[in-house]
Design a protein around this motif. Structure first.
Motif, PDB file in Angstrom:
ATOM      1  N   MET A   2      -1.368 -12.699 -10.726  1.00 21.88           N
ATOM      2  CA  MET A   2      -1.750 -12.916  -9.617  1.00 21.88           C
ATOM      3  C   MET A   2      -1.476 -11.773  -9.473  1.00 21.88           C
ATOM      4  O   MET A   2      -2.729 -11.345  -8.803  1.00 21.88           O
ATOM      5  N   LEU A   3      -0.704 -10.527  -9.318  1.00 22.05           N
ATOM      6  CA  LEU A   3      -0.818  -9.651  -8.275  1.00 22.05           C
ATOM      7  C   LEU A   3      -1.569  -8.744  -9.807  1.00 22.05           C
ATOM      8  O   LEU A   3      -2.120  -8.102  -8.718  1.00 22.05           O
ATOM      9  N   LEU A   4      -1.471  -9.287 -10.117  1.00 25.92           N
ATOM     10  CA  LEU A   4      -2.189  -8.584 -11.557  1.00 25.92           C
ATOM     11  C   LEU A   4      -3.863  -8.259 -11.540  1.00 25.92           C
ATOM     12  O   LEU A   4      -4.888  -7.882 -11.817  1.00 25.92           O
ATOM     13  N   ARG A   5      -4.190  -9.749 -11.379  1.00 27.14           N
ATOM     14  CA  ARG A   5      -5.382 -10.491 -11.082  1.00 27.14           C
ATOM     15  C   ARG A   5      -6.014  -9.672 -10.527  1.00 27.14           C
ATOM     16  O   ARG A   5      -7.291  -9.385 -10.129  1.00 27.14           O
ATOM     17  N   MET A   6      -5.617  -9.664  -8.484  1.00 28.19           N
ATOM     18  CA  MET A   6      -5.858  -9.227  -7.014  1.00 28.19           C
ATOM     19  C   MET A   6      -6.075  -7.782  -7.637  1.00 28.19           C
ATOM     20  O   MET A   6      -6.922  -6.841  -6.873  1.00 28.19           O
ATOM     21  N   LYS A   7      -5.334  -6.585  -8.056  1.00 25.38           N
ATOM     22  CA  LYS A   7      -5.241  -5.331  -8.540  1.00 25.38           C
ATOM     23  C   LYS A   7      -6.251  -5.398  -9.506  1.00 25.38           C
ATOM     24  O   LYS A   7      -6.960  -4.062  -9.145  1.00 25.38           O
ATOM     25  N   GLY A   8      -6.662  -5.652 -10.592  1.00 24.52           N
ATOM     26  CA  GLY A   8      -7.437  -5.242 -11.981  1.00 24.52           C
ATOM     27  C   GLY A   8      -6.307  -4.750 -12.778  1.00 24.52           C
ATOM     28  O   GLY A   8      -6.226  -3.973 -12.748  1.00 24.52           O
ATOM     29  N   GLU A   9      -6.533  -4.982 -14.288  1.00 30.33           N
ATOM     30  CA  GLU A   9      -5.661  -4.665 -15.126  1.00 30.33           C
ATOM     31  C   GLU A   9      -6.112  -3.477 -15.468  1.00 30.33           C
ATOM     32  O   GLU A   9      -7.573  -3.316 -15.689  1.00 30.33           O
ATOM     33  N   THR A  10      -5.524  -2.300 -16.251  1.00 27.62           N
ATOM     34  CA  THR A  10      -5.511  -1.046 -16.441  1.00 27.62           C
ATOM     35  C   THR A  10      -5.640  -0.999 -17.970  1.00 27.62           C
ATOM     36  O   THR A  10      -5.042  -2.529 -18.491  1.00 27.62           O
ATOM     37  N   ALA A  11      -5.830  -0.295 -18.759  1.00 29.20           N
ATOM     38  CA  ALA A  11      -5.564  -0.468 -19.918  1.00 29.20           C
ATOM     39  C   ALA A  11      -4.630  -0.320 -20.622  1.00 29.20           C
ATOM     40  O   ALA A  11      -3.980  -0.804 -21.412  1.00 29.20           O
ATOM     41  N   ASP A  12      -3.479   0.289 -20.284  1.00 30.54           N
ATOM     42  CA  ASP A  12      -2.381   1.045 -20.558  1.00 30.54           C
ATOM     43  C   ASP A  12      -1.191  -0.768 -20.124  1.00 30.54           C
ATOM     44  O   ASP A  12      -0.849  -1.168 -21.340  1.00 30.54           O
ATOM     45  N   GLU A  13      -1.498  -1.638 -19.592  1.00 28.37           N
ATOM     46  CA  GLU A  13      -1.116  -2.638 -19.018  1.00 28.37           C
ATOM     47  C   GLU A  13      -1.488  -3.483 -19.990  1.00 28.37           C
ATOM     48  O   GLU A  13      -0.849  -4.377 -21.172  1.00 28.37           O
ATOM     49  N   ILE A  14      -2.525  -3.744 -19.858  1.00 25.39           N
ATOM     50  CA  ILE A  14      -3.252  -4.752 -22.046  1.00 25.39           C
ATOM     51  C   ILE A  14      -3.123  -4.026 -23.139  1.00 25.39           C
ATOM     52  O   ILE A  14      -2.496  -5.146 -23.449  1.00 25.39           O
ATOM     53  N   ALA A  15      -2.995  -2.946 -23.308  1.00 26.33           N
ATOM     54  CA  ALA A  15      -2.667  -2.735 -24.370  1.00 26.33           C
ATOM     55  C   ALA A  15      -1.410  -3.625 -24.174  1.00 26.33           C
ATOM     56  O   ALA A  15      -0.159  -3.405 -25.650  1.00 26.33           O
ATOM     57  N   GLY A  16      -0.495  -2.745 -23.602  1.00 30.21           N
ATOM     58  CA  GLY A  16       1.168  -3.308 -23.770  1.00 30.21           C
ATOM     59  C   GLY A  16       1.301  -4.903 -24.099  1.00 30.21           C
ATOM     60  O   GLY A  16       2.443  -5.320 -25.033  1.00 30.21           O
ATOM     61  N   PHE A  17       0.468  -4.990 -23.007  1.00 33.56           N
ATOM     62  CA  PHE A  17       0.503  -6.712 -23.344  1.00 33.56           C
ATOM     63  C   PHE A  17       0.024  -7.348 -24.903  1.00 33.56           C
ATOM     64  O   PHE A  17       0.790  -8.421 -25.233  1.00 33.56           O
ATOM     65  N   ALA A  18      -0.530  -6.797 -25.382  1.00 33.04           N
ATOM     66  CA  ALA A  18      -1.575  -7.166 -26.094  1.00 33.04           C
ATOM     67  C   ALA A  18      -0.089  -6.966 -27.373  1.00 33.04           C
ATOM     68  O   ALA A  18      -0.072  -7.558 -28.552  1.00 33.04           O
ATOM     69  N   ALA A  19       0.354  -5.638 -27.714  1.00 32.14           N
ATOM     70  CA  ALA A  19       1.336  -5.684 -28.382  1.00 32.14           C
ATOM     71  C   ALA A  19       2.452  -6.230 -28.783  1.00 32.14           C
ATOM     72  O   ALA A  19       3.057  -6.464 -29.231  1.00 32.14           O
ATOM     73  N   PRO A  24       1.018  -1.605  -0.314  1.00 31.99           N
ATOM     74  CA  PRO A  24       0.267   0.348   0.626  1.00 31.99           C
ATOM     75  C   PRO A  24       0.850   0.906   0.278  1.00 31.99           C
ATOM     76  O   PRO A  24       1.574   1.533   0.677  1.00 31.99           O
ATOM     77  N   GLY A  25       0.361   1.958  -0.910  1.00 28.39           N
ATOM     78  CA  GLY A  25       1.555   3.753  -0.830  1.00 28.39           C
ATOM     79  C   GLY A  25       2.744   3.641  -1.853  1.00 28.39           C
ATOM     80  O   GLY A  25       2.912   4.660  -2.301  1.00 28.39           O
ATOM     81  N   ARG A  26       2.678   2.355  -2.248  1.00 30.85           N
ATOM     82  CA  ARG A  26       4.428   1.951  -3.060  1.00 30.85           C
ATOM     83  C   ARG A  26       4.037   1.606  -4.389  1.00 30.85           C
ATOM     84  O   ARG A  26       4.847   1.721  -4.681  1.00 30.85           O
ATOM     85  N   SER A  27       3.418   0.627  -4.282  1.00 32.83           N
ATOM     86  CA  SER A  27       2.323   0.047  -5.905  1.00 32.83           C
ATOM     87  C   SER A  27       2.204   0.740  -6.667  1.00 32.83           C
ATOM     88  O   SER A  27       1.441   1.043  -5.928  1.00 32.83           O
ATOM     89  N   ARG A  28       2.362   0.343  -7.569  1.00 34.52           N
ATOM     90  CA  ARG A  28       1.252   1.171  -9.173  1.00 34.52           C
ATOM     91  C   ARG A  28       1.407  -0.190 -10.123  1.00 34.52           C
ATOM     92  O   ARG A  28       1.650  -0.895 -10.027  1.00 34.52           O
ATOM     93  N   SER A  29       0.083   0.652 -10.878  1.00 34.17           N
ATOM     94  CA  SER A  29       0.299  -0.390 -12.332  1.00 34.17           C
ATOM     95  C   SER A  29       1.273   0.277 -13.461  1.00 34.17           C
ATOM     96  O   SER A  29       1.946   0.760 -12.374  1.00 34.17           O
ATOM     97  N   LEU A  30       1.642  -1.111 -13.906  1.00 35.14           N
ATOM     98  CA  LEU A  30       2.591  -0.942 -15.332  1.00 35.14           C
ATOM     99  C   LEU A  30       2.476   0.291 -15.709  1.00 35.14           C
ATOM    100  O   LEU A  30       1.018   0.510 -16.473  1.00 35.14           O
ATOM    101  N   THR A  31       2.477   0.753 -17.045  1.00 32.90           N
ATOM    102  CA  THR A  31       2.905   1.863 -17.889  1.00 32.90           C
ATOM    103  C   THR A  31       2.597   0.803 -18.668  1.00 32.90           C
ATOM    104  O   THR A  31       2.795  -0.202 -19.413  1.00 32.90           O
ATOM    105  N   GLN A  32       2.322   1.416 -20.205  1.00 44.01           N
ATOM    106  CA  GLN A  32       2.345   0.767 -20.950  1.00 44.01           C
ATOM    107  C   GLN A  32       3.159   0.313 -21.935  1.00 44.01           C
ATOM    108  O   GLN A  32       3.907  -1.187 -22.295  1.00 44.01           O
TER     109      GLN A  32
END
Length: 315
Positions: free
Chosen positions: A47-64, A14-22
């Motif tokens: 599993m961290l992504l599942r717990m957090k919930g994916e962002t559009a930037d993360e899905i776009a980066g993964f898909a690319a 908490p307070g230190r983690s964040r989502s990945l950029t694209q």
């Protein structure tokens, strides 16, 4: 940057983690697809992504990253992923809808994996849709039929391995969404089904980041792009590269579930008339796909194509 660094970004607490950029998401997926990341780090990240919930930037980066890591395919007009598990679906009527789109002159590429559910793969033959295992086979089928089906395990073994981690982890991961966003031939238009409504917005936003021009996402039968004709539906996606939403009224008043259909694909193509509910599934789904491709009167065109369909398509 190692995969472990991406895990730390997501899991510092908490307070230190964040989502990945694209860009970070793209790097993380490249490393997982390359096969040289520690399996423990792969599982932790998913599993961290599942717990957090994916962002559009993360899905776009993964898909690319996933698309870039796959082979080059001949150009198509419409991308049609099929990754539903089928627990709430009957016969895969959307395959007949895809055939109608191909008969309208559009090149359609279906791709997918449906776990232990055999209905889609079994339905391909009845629907007259050929299965291709490599780009050359896809090109031959598109030239002959305007439509082809590409099994994920043949098209992209590395991504299939990540998808199959569900059997190890016991939970769905973002790989399911990445597969729907794979778009292996780089089509400008795509139709997608989801099981959970929240993913409609996520996939639409990710597609906008990837520069797609047209997309329709619905909560469909068994998670497929298959419209329930007796329900109002909400469609999310893109038109001309910008976010778009629309509500569509029910096409009929029949209180039935998609899994309660009375016939199967082979019977539908044997010459006998298809019951009205099943007919509305096929026409309604095809109409929305044709709308995604920009047809001005998609419902009328879908109905006309269905009424003039060739019979005895099953080989």
């Amino acid at each position: 940057m190692s995969l472990a660094e991406h895990v730390r970004t997501l899991g510092r607490g908490p307070g230190r983690s964040r989502s990945l950029t694209q860009d970070e998401a793209r790097d993380a997926m490249q490393r997982m697809l390359a096969g040289d990341a520690a399996p423990q780090a792969e599982g932790a990240l998913l599993m961290l992504l599942r717990m957090k919930g994916e962002t559009a930037d993360e899905i776009a980066g993964f898909a690319a990253a996933a698309q870039a890591a796959g082979p080059a395919f001949p150009p198509v007009d419409l991308d049609w992923p099929s990754y539903g598990a089928g627990r709430t679906r009957g016969a895969p009527w959307f395959l007949l809808s895809a055939q109608l789109v191909a008969r309208a002159g559009h090149r359609v590429l279906l791709h997918g994996w449906n776990g232990s559910d055999p209905k889609v793969r079994q339905g391909l033959r009845a629907a007259g849709i050929g299965i291709a295992s490599d780009p050359d086979a896809v090109a031959r089928l598109l030239e002959r039929d305007n439509i082809a089906y590409l099994p994920l395990e043949d098209a992209h073994p590395a991504l299939f391995r990540l998808l199959a981690l569900r059997d190890v982890l016991g939970l769905r991961s973002c790989a399911n969404t990445v597969c729907r966003m794979l778009n292996p031939a780089g089509a400008a238009a795509s139709v997608q089904g989801v099981f959970h409504p929240s993913y409609r917005d996520l996939q639409a936003d990710a597609a906008a980041r990837l520069g797609w021009q047209a997309l329709s996402v619905i909560k469909g039968g068994g998670g497929e792009f298959e419209r329930h004709p007796a329900k109002d539906i909400a469609v999310f996606g893109l038109r001309n590269g910008t976010r778009w939403e629309q509500s569509l009224a029910a096409r009929c008043d029949v209180p039935r579930r998609l899994s309660d259909t009375e016939t199967d694909l082979a019977q539908a193509l044997s010459g006998a008339e298809l019951p009205g509910f099943e007919t509305e599934i096929v026409i309604g789904t095809a109409a929305l796909a044709l709308d995604t491709l920009g047809h001005p009167a998609p419902a009328a065109l879908a109905a006309e194509l269905w009424s003039h369909r060739p019979r005895h398509l099953a080989a």
